[in-house]
Write an enzyme that holds these catalytic residues in place. Structure first.
Site, PDB file in Angstrom:
ATOM      1  N   ASN A  74      -2.924  -2.429  -4.361  1.00  0.00           N
ATOM      2  CA  ASN A  74      -2.702  -3.366  -5.468  1.00  0.00           C
ATOM      3  C   ASN A  74      -2.069  -4.689  -5.020  1.00  0.00           C
ATOM      4  O   ASN A  74      -1.306  -5.299  -5.749  1.00  0.00           O
ATOM      5  CB  ASN A  74      -1.912  -2.688  -6.604  1.00  0.00           C
ATOM      6  CG  ASN A  74      -0.527  -2.270  -6.191  1.00  0.00           C
ATOM      7  OD1 ASN A  74      -0.155  -2.370  -5.029  1.00  0.00           O
ATOM      8  ND2 ASN A  74       0.262  -1.809  -7.143  1.00  0.00           N
ATOM      9  N   LYS A 116       0.397  -6.426   0.692  1.00  0.00           N
ATOM     10  CA  LYS A 116      -0.036  -5.122   1.208  1.00  0.00           C
ATOM     11  C   LYS A 116      -1.272  -5.252   2.099  1.00  0.00           C
ATOM     12  O   LYS A 116      -1.929  -6.302   2.122  1.00  0.00           O
ATOM     13  CB  LYS A 116      -0.292  -4.186   0.020  1.00  0.00           C
ATOM     14  CG  LYS A 116       0.970  -3.929  -0.811  1.00  0.00           C
ATOM     15  CD  LYS A 116       0.729  -2.845  -1.847  1.00  0.00           C
ATOM     16  CE  LYS A 116       1.997  -2.590  -2.644  1.00  0.00           C
ATOM     17  NZ  LYS A 116       1.852  -1.447  -3.570  1.00  0.00           N
ATOM     18  N   TYR A 135       9.398   3.983   0.567  1.00  0.00           N
ATOM     19  CA  TYR A 135       8.976   4.491  -0.745  1.00  0.00           C
ATOM     20  C   TYR A 135       9.595   5.854  -1.064  1.00  0.00           C
ATOM     21  O   TYR A 135       9.055   6.594  -1.889  1.00  0.00           O
ATOM     22  CB  TYR A 135       7.456   4.580  -0.804  1.00  0.00           C
ATOM     23  CG  TYR A 135       6.771   3.246  -1.066  1.00  0.00           C
ATOM     24  CD1 TYR A 135       6.907   2.598  -2.291  1.00  0.00           C
ATOM     25  CD2 TYR A 135       5.971   2.641  -0.100  1.00  0.00           C
ATOM     26  CE1 TYR A 135       6.285   1.392  -2.548  1.00  0.00           C
ATOM     27  CE2 TYR A 135       5.336   1.423  -0.349  1.00  0.00           C
ATOM     28  CZ  TYR A 135       5.497   0.817  -1.581  1.00  0.00           C
ATOM     29  OH  TYR A 135       4.875  -0.378  -1.848  1.00  0.00           O
ATOM     30  N   HIS A 146       3.704  -5.683  -3.608  1.00  0.00           N
ATOM     31  CA  HIS A 146       4.810  -4.897  -4.157  1.00  0.00           C
ATOM     32  C   HIS A 146       5.809  -5.867  -4.778  1.00  0.00           C
ATOM     33  O   HIS A 146       5.946  -6.995  -4.316  1.00  0.00           O
ATOM     34  CB  HIS A 146       5.500  -4.122  -3.021  1.00  0.00           C
ATOM     35  CG  HIS A 146       6.809  -3.529  -3.414  1.00  0.00           C
ATOM     36  ND1 HIS A 146       6.900  -2.383  -4.167  1.00  0.00           N
ATOM     37  CD2 HIS A 146       8.082  -3.949  -3.191  1.00  0.00           C
ATOM     38  CE1 HIS A 146       8.177  -2.115  -4.375  1.00  0.00           C
ATOM     39  NE2 HIS A 146       8.912  -3.049  -3.798  1.00  0.00           N
ATOM     40  N   GLU A 199      15.668  -3.195  -0.537  1.00  0.00           N
ATOM     41  CA  GLU A 199      14.354  -3.387   0.087  1.00  0.00           C
ATOM     42  C   GLU A 199      14.353  -4.584   1.030  1.00  0.00           C
ATOM     43  O   GLU A 199      13.745  -4.544   2.104  1.00  0.00           O
ATOM     44  CB  GLU A 199      13.285  -3.528  -1.002  1.00  0.00           C
ATOM     45  CG  GLU A 199      13.085  -2.224  -1.759  1.00  0.00           C
ATOM     46  CD  GLU A 199      12.212  -2.352  -3.000  1.00  0.00           C
ATOM     47  OE1 GLU A 199      12.038  -1.340  -3.683  1.00  0.00           O
ATOM     48  OE2 GLU A 199      11.702  -3.463  -3.287  1.00  0.00           O
TER      49      GLU A 199
HETATM   50  P1  CMP Z   1       4.361  -0.565  -5.798  1.00  0.00           P
HETATM   51  O1  CMP Z   1       4.803  -1.580  -6.787  1.00  0.00           O
HETATM   52  O2  CMP Z   1       4.417  -0.956  -4.363  1.00  0.00           O
HETATM   53  O3  CMP Z   1       5.214   0.785  -5.977  1.00  0.00           O
HETATM   54  C1  CMP Z   1       4.714   2.079  -5.709  1.00  0.00           C
HETATM   55  C2  CMP Z   1       3.274   2.068  -5.322  1.00  0.00           C
HETATM   56  O4  CMP Z   1       2.602   3.306  -5.385  1.00  0.00           O
HETATM   57  C3  CMP Z   1       2.495   1.197  -6.292  1.00  0.00           C
HETATM   58  O5  CMP Z   1       2.834  -0.152  -6.133  1.00  0.00           O
HETATM   59  C4  CMP Z   1       1.065   1.567  -5.941  1.00  0.00           C
HETATM   60  O6  CMP Z   1       0.603   0.872  -4.790  1.00  0.00           O
HETATM   61  C5  CMP Z   1       1.192   3.028  -5.533  1.00  0.00           C
HETATM   62  N1  CMP Z   1       0.581   3.956  -6.481  1.00  0.00           N
HETATM   63  C6  CMP Z   1      -0.484   4.720  -6.220  1.00  0.00           C
HETATM   64  N2  CMP Z   1      -0.803   5.470  -7.272  1.00  0.00           N
HETATM   65  C7  CMP Z   1       0.085   5.185  -8.244  1.00  0.00           C
HETATM   66  C8  CMP Z   1       0.284   5.647  -9.584  1.00  0.00           C
HETATM   67  N3  CMP Z   1      -0.513   6.559 -10.142  1.00  0.00           N
HETATM   68  N4  CMP Z   1       1.299   5.122 -10.282  1.00  0.00           N
HETATM   69  C9  CMP Z   1       2.125   4.194  -9.731  1.00  0.00           C
HETATM   70  N5  CMP Z   1       1.989   3.720  -8.455  1.00  0.00           N
HETATM   71  C10 CMP Z   1       0.972   4.213  -7.726  1.00  0.00           C
END
Ligand code: CMP
Length: 139
Positions: free
Chosen positions: A114, A11, A51, A117, A128
């Protein structure tokens, strides 16, 4: 049907901080093979499509904005039990809850930024991966 493939994005936070090499080294050390890789950038619109499953969630708009804020790296990975093993390697979505030694524990800044993904099922891994790569680009 299990394909033994998963999909990841490095990311904007992790790519921008220059951590893509360290993250890929961890991924390869864990036994994954890179099948396809691309440095690219999402628009808010393409992030929204990627998403779409989260479109009713309160964090959706911020997530799309964040994911289109910088360069990312899209990667298809292969290994036995790829989806589950990759989710173990990256750790919990929220880095505050991620296990020691996981990619998110080491590199993530927040629940949104974070670092990486990881697909949550074989079906989504295929969807994806094909979002970014044609079959002819997958080796
Ligand atoms: P990812 O695994 O890419 O899938 C969805 C993304 O939404 C997640 O990682 C986070 O980057 C983002 N996200 C932001 N806020 C939340 C939340 N409260 N719960 C889950 N995903 C979140």
């Amino acid at each position: 049907m299990a394909t033994n493939r998963t999909f990841t994005m490095i990311k904007p936070d992790a790519f921008g901080a220059g951590n893509s090499g360290a993250i890929i080294a961890m991924i390869e050390k864990a036994g994954f093979r890179l099948v396809a890789a691309k440095v690219t950038r999402l628009t808010a619109e393409t992030a929204g499509r990627f998403y779409e499953v989260h479109k009713e969630r309160p964090f959706y708009a911020d997530l799309c904005k964040y994911m289109s804020s910088g360069t990312i790296m899209a990667i298809i990975l292969e290994k036995d039990n790829a989806v589950a093993d990759f989710r173990t390697l990256i750790g919990a979505t929220n880095p505050a809850n991620a296990a020691e030694g996981t990619i998110r524990k080491l590199f993530a800044k927040s629940i949104e930024a974070n670092a990486v993904h990881g697909s949550d099922s074989d079906e989504n891994a295929a969807i994806e991966g094909s979002f970014f790569f044609a079959q002819t680009e997958q080796f």
